[in-house]
Structure formats: C-alpha cells, structure tokens
Scaffold this active site. Sequence first.
Site, PDB file in Angstrom:
ATOM      1  N   GLU A 114       0.902  -1.171   0.115  1.00 37.49           N
ATOM      2  CA  GLU A 114      -0.226   0.117   0.076  1.00 37.49           C
ATOM      3  C   GLU A 114       0.751   1.109   0.378  1.00 37.49           C
ATOM      4  O   GLU A 114       0.490   1.950  -0.796  1.00 37.49           O
ATOM      5  CB  GLU A 114      -1.153  -0.508   1.436  1.00 37.49           C
ATOM      6  CG  GLU A 114      -1.688  -1.109   1.554  1.00 37.49           C
ATOM      7  CD  GLU A 114      -1.826  -2.685   2.458  1.00 37.49           C
ATOM      8  OE1 GLU A 114      -0.177  -2.619   2.175  1.00 37.49           O
ATOM      9  OE2 GLU A 114      -2.134  -2.782   3.828  1.00 37.49           O
TER      10      GLU A 114
ATOM     11  N   ARG B   7       9.262 -24.939  -5.709  1.00 36.48           N
ATOM     12  CA  ARG B   7      10.420 -24.995  -4.441  1.00 36.48           C
ATOM     13  C   ARG B   7      10.197 -23.722  -3.851  1.00 36.48           C
ATOM     14  O   ARG B   7      10.900 -23.558  -2.873  1.00 36.48           O
ATOM     15  CB  ARG B   7      11.753 -25.972  -4.817  1.00 36.48           C
ATOM     16  CG  ARG B   7      11.724 -27.318  -4.442  1.00 36.48           C
ATOM     17  CD  ARG B   7      13.079 -28.311  -5.144  1.00 36.48           C
ATOM     18  NE  ARG B   7      12.977 -29.200  -5.444  1.00 36.48           N
ATOM     19  CZ  ARG B   7      13.970 -30.488  -5.601  1.00 36.48           C
ATOM     20  NH1 ARG B   7      15.176 -29.470  -5.574  1.00 36.48           N
ATOM     21  NH2 ARG B   7      13.802 -31.903  -5.021  1.00 36.48           N
TER      22      ARG B   7
ATOM     23  N   THR C 206      13.454 -42.016  -0.055  1.00 36.72           N
ATOM     24  CA  THR C 206      14.037 -41.790  -2.290  1.00 36.72           C
ATOM     25  C   THR C 206      15.315 -41.081  -1.543  1.00 36.72           C
ATOM     26  O   THR C 206      16.284 -40.728  -2.851  1.00 36.72           O
ATOM     27  CB  THR C 206      12.464 -40.391  -1.891  1.00 36.72           C
ATOM     28  OG1 THR C 206      11.439 -40.550  -2.399  1.00 36.72           O
ATOM     29  CG2 THR C 206      13.149 -39.034  -3.096  1.00 36.72           C
TER      30      THR C 206
ATOM     31  N   ARG D 176      17.224 -24.630  -7.789  1.00 37.45           N
ATOM     32  CA  ARG D 176      18.457 -24.221  -8.493  1.00 37.45           C
ATOM     33  C   ARG D 176      17.695 -23.126  -9.780  1.00 37.45           C
ATOM     34  O   ARG D 176      17.072 -23.551 -10.779  1.00 37.45           O
ATOM     35  CB  ARG D 176      18.842 -25.544  -8.976  1.00 37.45           C
ATOM     36  CG  ARG D 176      19.762 -26.200  -8.447  1.00 37.45           C
ATOM     37  CD  ARG D 176      20.513 -27.573  -8.975  1.00 37.45           C
ATOM     38  NE  ARG D 176      19.849 -28.352  -9.182  1.00 37.45           N
ATOM     39  CZ  ARG D 176      19.089 -29.200  -8.216  1.00 37.45           C
ATOM     40  NH1 ARG D 176      19.566 -29.232  -6.987  1.00 37.45           N
ATOM     41  NH2 ARG D 176      18.596 -30.186  -9.579  1.00 37.45           N
TER      42      ARG D 176
ATOM     43  N   GLU E  14       7.682 -34.533  -1.955  1.00 39.66           N
ATOM     44  CA  GLU E  14       7.587 -34.858  -3.578  1.00 39.66           C
ATOM     45  C   GLU E  14       7.574 -35.997  -2.370  1.00 39.66           C
ATOM     46  O   GLU E  14       8.525 -36.330  -2.073  1.00 39.66           O
ATOM     47  CB  GLU E  14       9.391 -34.065  -4.189  1.00 39.66           C
ATOM     48  CG  GLU E  14       9.025 -32.524  -4.419  1.00 39.66           C
ATOM     49  CD  GLU E  14      10.084 -32.310  -5.153  1.00 39.66           C
ATOM     50  OE1 GLU E  14      10.988 -32.964  -5.634  1.00 39.66           O
ATOM     51  OE2 GLU E  14      10.474 -30.753  -4.995  1.00 39.66           O
TER      52      GLU E  14
ATOM     53  N   ARG F 120       3.244 -45.242  -0.673  1.00 35.43           N
ATOM     54  CA  ARG F 120       3.097 -44.690   1.206  1.00 35.43           C
ATOM     55  C   ARG F 120       2.953 -42.800   2.028  1.00 35.43           C
ATOM     56  O   ARG F 120       2.038 -43.351   2.329  1.00 35.43           O
ATOM     57  CB  ARG F 120       3.489 -46.262   1.890  1.00 35.43           C
ATOM     58  CG  ARG F 120       3.187 -46.827   1.692  1.00 35.43           C
ATOM     59  CD  ARG F 120       4.468 -48.165   2.028  1.00 35.43           C
ATOM     60  NE  ARG F 120       4.177 -48.286   4.028  1.00 35.43           N
ATOM     61  CZ  ARG F 120       3.349 -48.853   4.429  1.00 35.43           C
ATOM     62  NH1 ARG F 120       2.132 -49.504   4.145  1.00 35.43           N
ATOM     63  NH2 ARG F 120       3.483 -48.779   5.690  1.00 35.43           N
TER      64      ARG F 120
HETATM   65  C1  AOF Z   1       3.651  -7.162   4.884  1.00 34.22           C
HETATM   66  N1  AOF Z   1       3.612  -6.519   3.597  1.00 34.22           N
HETATM   67  O1  AOF Z   1       2.446  -4.996   1.702  1.00 34.22           O
HETATM   68  C2  AOF Z   1       1.066  -5.957   3.722  1.00 34.22           C
HETATM   69  C3  AOF Z   1       0.856  -6.825   5.043  1.00 34.22           C
HETATM   70  O2  AOF Z   1       6.640  -6.398  10.507  1.00 34.22           O
HETATM   71  P1  AOF Z   1       5.622  -5.574   9.521  1.00 34.22           P
HETATM   72  O3  AOF Z   1       5.294  -4.248   9.663  1.00 34.22           O
HETATM   73  O4  AOF Z   1       6.515  -5.210   7.685  1.00 34.22           O
HETATM   74  O5  AOF Z   1       4.414  -6.105   8.902  1.00 34.22           O
HETATM   75  C4  AOF Z   1       3.904  -7.236   8.848  1.00 34.22           C
HETATM   76  C5  AOF Z   1       2.226  -7.660   9.079  1.00 34.22           C
HETATM   77  O6  AOF Z   1       1.439  -6.886   8.209  1.00 34.22           O
HETATM   78  C6  AOF Z   1       1.896  -8.813   8.047  1.00 34.22           C
HETATM   79  O7  AOF Z   1       2.294  -9.936   9.141  1.00 34.22           O
HETATM   80  C7  AOF Z   1       0.861  -8.243   7.498  1.00 34.22           C
HETATM   81  O8  AOF Z   1      -0.098  -9.235   9.040  1.00 34.22           O
HETATM   82  C8  AOF Z   1       0.859  -6.893   7.801  1.00 34.22           C
HETATM   83  N2  AOF Z   1       0.725  -6.528   5.657  1.00 34.22           N
HETATM   84  N3  AOF Z   1       2.631  -7.194   5.114  1.00 34.22           N
HETATM   85  O9  AOF Z   1       4.654  -7.705   4.572  1.00 34.22           O
HETATM   86  C9  AOF Z   1       2.169  -6.311   2.708  1.00 34.22           C
HETATM   87  N4  AOF Z   1       0.000  -5.317   3.692  1.00 34.22           N
HETATM   88 ZN    ZN Z   2       0.926  -2.672   5.768  1.00 31.65          ZN
END
Ligand code: AOF
Ligand code: ZN
Length: 370
Positions: A56, A186, A198, A209, A296, A300
Amino acid sequence: MATWTPESAYMLAAIEEALKGAGRTHPNPSVGAVVVKADRIVGRGFHEGPGHPHAEIVALGEAGSLARGADLYVTLEPCCTTGRTGPCTAALLASGISRIAACVRDPNPRVNGAGIRELEASGVLVSVGLMEEEGRRVDPAYHTFHGLGRPHVHMKWAQTLDGRVVLTHGGYITGPKARLKVHEDRFLADAILVSGATVAADDPLLTVRLDGRPKPLLRILLDNRRMLTGGERVFGTCPQGGDVWVVRPAGSPIPEFDGRPGVSVVELATDDGGRFPLRNLLSVLHDRGVMGLFVEAVGRLSASFFGEDLVDRVSVHIAPLLAGTGIGPAAIEGPVRMQGGARVLENPRWEQAGGDWIVTADLEAPCSRG
Ligand code: AOF
Ligand code: ZN
C-alpha cells in the site's frame, strides 16, 4: 449507508503486483496494491520482503497527491499495527484515499479485521471479498498458516500416462522444462519434505536451482527406517543450500551426522505401524515458522498425507510414457479412503512444459475447513 462495487480488472492488477514478490516475503505475506483515480491506475506497488515497505505504501508513494479522493485496490486487508514498518491504516488515512477494496481479511491475529474497522471508523468506504479466492491464492501459505495453524502442503509427483512413478531402467520421467517448474515451485515454499527412502535411492540435492535466485529451504528427510548414513549428497550442501532435518523415531540411537553444521536429527514418536503422525510433524514445523511446505512424495508417504487430509495443493507432472506395472509404487499407494469417496479437486489448471503436462489443483480453499 454508501455502497460501492469495485472492479475486478483493478483487483487483477493488484494481484499481478503481489505475485512479483511471491516466494520472497516470508514470514510476511505477498501483497499487491494499485491506486485508481478517474478510471486510471496512478500508483502500483508490491511487498518485496521483511523490512521493506508494504504494498500500500509503495502504491501511495507512486500516486503522490493523486491519492486524495482515489480508490485503493489491495490483495489483503491493510495492517493497523507497527512491526518492522508502521501501520498502513495511518498512511492511508493521511493520504486522503476515499475507498478501499481488499480481497480478503488479514488472518494474522494482530490484524484480523481491526484494520478494516479503523478505516471505516474514519469514514473510508471499505469493501472486502472481491476476488477473495484469487486473493488467498496469491499467498496460500500465509493464509493456511494463520488460518489453520499449520503449514500449507503442496504435493508434487511425476508420473507416466499409466500412472506409474518409477521406470524400469530408472532415470527421470519428465523432461527439463517440467523439472525447472519443480524448482519454481520449491522457490515458493519455505521447506521441502521427502522420504529417507527417496534420498537413499535417488540421492537428490533438494536445493532450489534457478538462475540468480538462490533460496535456502529447510530440507526435511523422513527417515523412519534409519536408512541415511550422512554420506548422501544433500548433506554436502549444508548449510548453504539450507538446513537439513533428519526425522527419526523417538529413542533412536544418535547418528554421527547429528550436529554437523546445518544438520539436526529430530526425534518424533511413531504410530503402531512405525509411521510418523504427519499432523504432529506439521505442528512442529508450524512452531518453527514454516508456512509453505513442498512435499515430493509418492507411494505410502503421499497416501499418509492424503489419509490425514493434510494436502492443500497437488501438482502432477505427466509424461507421455507408458511404464507397465510391477516396478515401484503408484503415486498414492495404500488403503486411503478419500473424503467423499473420490476427492474433487478445485480450480484444476494445466500447462504444457516441453513434452510433458503439469496439472495443478487445490483441495478445498485454504482455511475453509472447520
Ligand atoms: C507485509 N506487506 O504489503 C502488507 C502486510 O513487520 P511489518 O511491519 O512488515 O508487518 C507485517 C504484517 O503486516 C504482516 O504480517 C501482515 O499482517 C501485515 N500486512 N505485510 O509484509 C504488506 N500489507
Ligand atoms: Zn501494512
């Protein structure tokens, strides 16, 4: 009360932004946003990773003074908390944005609706739920981790057209293009899991990679039968290729390789059949912060994941080969009762990869289970 019908085309643009950060934002979500003024996108942004500004904030920065009176489309509810960066709600209110459309509520308990309430209380018109499923699929691991309290499980196997996963003469079933896609998948995960059998048979590296995009993953080897010696190639890529966890039955003798740099032996109680209850394993991984787990597995082990209803997404790589029977297990081997008699997969999609096909589908929307 005022209402508003936000437009999918702009949300699609926000989703495209978000995907630019996919695989790089752990433990943060991948998020994208666009600012729309007079039917034109005037700002775009995505989150690049921890410590970087939120989507944002990047989109508002590009929009500048055009944000006043504009609409914001964002793939996740804006945050209202201070973490590594400040709250987006405050920045949005200061910018003069009038309306906000978000795909989905932020399941992070620190937000979880509080961002929406704060914006609405200040007079911003907020709409949540446009392209909700697509918004979750931008970062299914984040939503499953916070919503279900376990990692998101993406299972992959490669098979012939007759459903076999081993060829008589050994070697790869699929070609290089399909195998490159495995590395891309991955890259989206935090950890990768395979059976010790495996590793003993194929001696894989289990690294990512991709040119210019190294990503160390936690590599989890389920070694119920204590087959691993520490001499396999995966151990030679520790710790730079990622840490290795060798999961062994509780009470096993401690092997020599435990405690080498990046290598740990993790003990886990087994059930009567000598298998690890996978729900318990996922709970350990959750506590360790693993949000996306790439599995992966065939035979079983894949049966156990399905039997415990712990698969969220499958990718089946199909080669135009017929292998015949009697060699190796089937993709899912063992007495598994699929929920509902036969499991209906959601949102199936396919792509061509060289001479092979990749079919991917989800097993119910993440977090929709009670
Ligand atoms: C993000 N990126 O674009 C949005 C997030 O440690 P901060 O301040 O980066 O906050 C992380 C939290 O902010 C994340 O767990 C989520 O709840 C909220 N929104 N986070 O890293 C973003 N919009
Ligand atoms: Zn935010």
